[in-house]
Motif scaffolding. Structure first.
Motif, PDB file in Angstrom:
ATOM      1  N   ALA A 170      31.220  60.065  18.098  1.00 55.06           N
ATOM      2  CA  ALA A 170      31.524  61.544  18.120  1.00 55.06           C
ATOM      3  C   ALA A 170      31.715  61.360  19.796  1.00 55.06           C
ATOM      4  CB  ALA A 170      30.008  62.363  18.022  1.00 55.06           C
ATOM      5  N   HIS A 171      32.196  62.812  19.845  1.00 52.20           N
ATOM      6  CA  HIS A 171      32.563  63.304  21.317  1.00 52.20           C
ATOM      7  C   HIS A 171      31.202  63.396  22.218  1.00 52.20           C
ATOM      8  CE1 HIS A 171      37.105  63.637  20.429  1.00 52.20           C
ATOM      9  NE2 HIS A 171      36.592  64.222  19.439  1.00 52.20           N
ATOM     10  N   GLY A 172      31.365  63.341  23.354  1.00 51.69           N
ATOM     11  CA  GLY A 172      29.969  63.512  24.109  1.00 51.69           C
ATOM     12  C   GLY A 172      29.367  62.468  24.432  1.00 51.69           C
ATOM     13  N   ALA A 173      29.816  61.386  24.923  1.00 56.46           N
ATOM     14  CA  ALA A 173      28.966  60.086  25.313  1.00 56.46           C
ATOM     15  C   ALA A 173      27.882  60.413  26.031  1.00 56.46           C
ATOM     16  CB  ALA A 173      29.743  59.041  25.587  1.00 56.46           C
ATOM     17  N   LEU A 174      28.258  61.446  26.958  1.00 59.35           N
ATOM     18  CA  LEU A 174      27.314  61.676  27.947  1.00 59.35           C
ATOM     19  C   LEU A 174      26.706  63.250  27.399  1.00 59.35           C
ATOM     20  CD1 LEU A 174      26.366  61.199  30.997  1.00 59.35           C
ATOM     21  CD2 LEU A 174      28.076  62.921  31.659  1.00 59.35           C
ATOM     22  N   PRO A 175      25.321  63.420  27.133  1.00 59.95           N
ATOM     23  CA  PRO A 175      24.275  62.496  27.457  1.00 59.95           C
ATOM     24  C   PRO A 175      23.830  61.695  26.436  1.00 59.95           C
ATOM     25  CG  PRO A 175      23.791  64.585  26.516  1.00 59.95           C
ATOM     26  CD  PRO A 175      25.049  64.612  26.592  1.00 59.95           C
ATOM     27  N   ARG A 176      24.447  61.306  25.316  1.00 60.41           N
ATOM     28  CA  ARG A 176      24.021  60.778  24.130  1.00 60.41           C
ATOM     29  C   ARG A 176      23.727  59.101  24.358  1.00 60.41           C
ATOM     30  NH1 ARG A 176      28.311  63.374  20.594  1.00 60.41           N
ATOM     31  NH2 ARG A 176      26.880  65.447  19.667  1.00 60.41           N
ATOM     32  N   SER A 177      24.768  58.712  25.208  1.00 62.78           N
ATOM     33  CA  SER A 177      24.489  57.265  25.498  1.00 62.78           C
ATOM     34  C   SER A 177      23.980  56.947  26.833  1.00 62.78           C
ATOM     35  CB  SER A 177      25.937  56.475  25.490  1.00 62.78           C
ATOM     36  OG  SER A 177      25.840  55.315  25.936  1.00 62.78           O
ATOM     37  N   PRO A 178      22.812  56.283  26.772  1.00 59.71           N
ATOM     38  CA  PRO A 178      22.121  55.877  28.130  1.00 59.71           C
ATOM     39  C   PRO A 178      22.913  54.882  29.013  1.00 59.71           C
ATOM     40  CG  PRO A 178      20.679  55.492  26.135  1.00 59.71           C
ATOM     41  CD  PRO A 178      21.927  55.989  25.761  1.00 59.71           C
ATOM     42  N   CYS A 179      23.787  54.231  28.492  1.00 59.72           N
ATOM     43  CA  CYS A 179      24.715  53.284  29.113  1.00 59.72           C
ATOM     44  C   CYS A 179      25.665  54.358  29.928  1.00 59.72           C
ATOM     45  CB  CYS A 179      25.552  52.439  28.029  1.00 59.72           C
ATOM     46  SG  CYS A 179      26.826  51.277  28.914  1.00 59.72           S
ATOM     47  N   VAL A 180      26.331  55.284  29.235  1.00 55.59           N
ATOM     48  CA  VAL A 180      27.495  55.960  29.749  1.00 55.59           C
ATOM     49  C   VAL A 180      26.497  56.965  30.987  1.00 55.59           C
ATOM     50  CG1 VAL A 180      28.753  57.925  29.686  1.00 55.59           C
ATOM     51  CG2 VAL A 180      29.053  56.048  27.761  1.00 55.59           C
ATOM     52  N   VAL A 181      25.451  57.419  30.626  1.00 53.34           N
ATOM     53  CA  VAL A 181      24.643  58.266  31.652  1.00 53.34           C
ATOM     54  C   VAL A 181      24.360  57.440  33.043  1.00 53.34           C
ATOM     55  CG1 VAL A 181      22.409  59.449  32.309  1.00 53.34           C
ATOM     56  CG2 VAL A 181      23.555  59.607  30.071  1.00 53.34           C
ATOM     57  N   ASP A 182      24.117  56.206  32.668  1.00 53.72           N
ATOM     58  CA  ASP A 182      24.006  55.319  33.838  1.00 53.72           C
ATOM     59  C   ASP A 182      25.033  54.953  34.567  1.00 53.72           C
ATOM     60  OD1 ASP A 182      22.118  53.416  35.270  1.00 53.72           O
ATOM     61  OD2 ASP A 182      23.686  51.845  34.479  1.00 53.72           O
ATOM     62  N   LEU A 183      26.433  54.618  33.935  1.00 54.27           N
ATOM     63  CA  LEU A 183      27.385  54.373  34.563  1.00 54.27           C
ATOM     64  C   LEU A 183      28.057  55.519  35.480  1.00 54.27           C
ATOM     65  CD1 LEU A 183      29.137  52.166  31.744  1.00 54.27           C
ATOM     66  CD2 LEU A 183      28.477  51.568  33.895  1.00 54.27           C
ATOM     67  N   VAL A 184      28.022  56.808  34.619  1.00 59.26           N
ATOM     68  CA  VAL A 184      28.362  57.946  35.412  1.00 59.26           C
ATOM     69  C   VAL A 184      27.499  58.342  36.630  1.00 59.26           C
ATOM     70  CG1 VAL A 184      28.606  60.439  35.187  1.00 59.26           C
ATOM     71  CG2 VAL A 184      29.485  58.836  33.341  1.00 59.26           C
ATOM     72  N   THR A 185      26.011  58.012  36.515  1.00 56.44           N
ATOM     73  CA  THR A 185      25.227  58.611  37.383  1.00 56.44           C
ATOM     74  C   THR A 185      25.485  57.448  38.793  1.00 56.44           C
ATOM     75  OG1 THR A 185      23.536  59.200  36.074  1.00 56.44           O
ATOM     76  CG2 THR A 185      22.708  58.510  38.293  1.00 56.44           C
TER      77      THR A 185
END
Length: 67
Positions: free
Chosen positions: A35-50
């Motif tokens: 789906a669209h919207g990995a942020l905030p769905r994916s903890p991995c993506v949240v961590d990388l972006v943070t």
């Protein structure tokens, strides 16, 4: 940092690759979700972006985040 879901219905992943290609310092991160919207769905993506926003930490080229 450019990112796109790998299993999204439509062209986001190819578009993300095209947009990252001409940028010498770009890093492409792929979320293996559907789906669209990995942020905030994916903890991995949240961590990388943070880490990118807080510490200017750039992920490795070709980083894959699980679904």
């Amino acid at each position: 940092m450019s990112g796109a879901p790998s299993a999204a219905p439509g062209p986001p992943a190819p578009a993300a690759r095209r947009s990252a290609r001409p940028l010498a310092s770009a890093t492409l991160v792929t979320w293996q979700g559907q789906a669209h919207g990995a942020l905030p769905r994916s903890p991995c993506v949240v961590d990388l972006v943070t880490r990118f926003l807080m510490d200017a930490s750039v992920p490795r080229q070709g980083t894959l985040c699980p679904p």
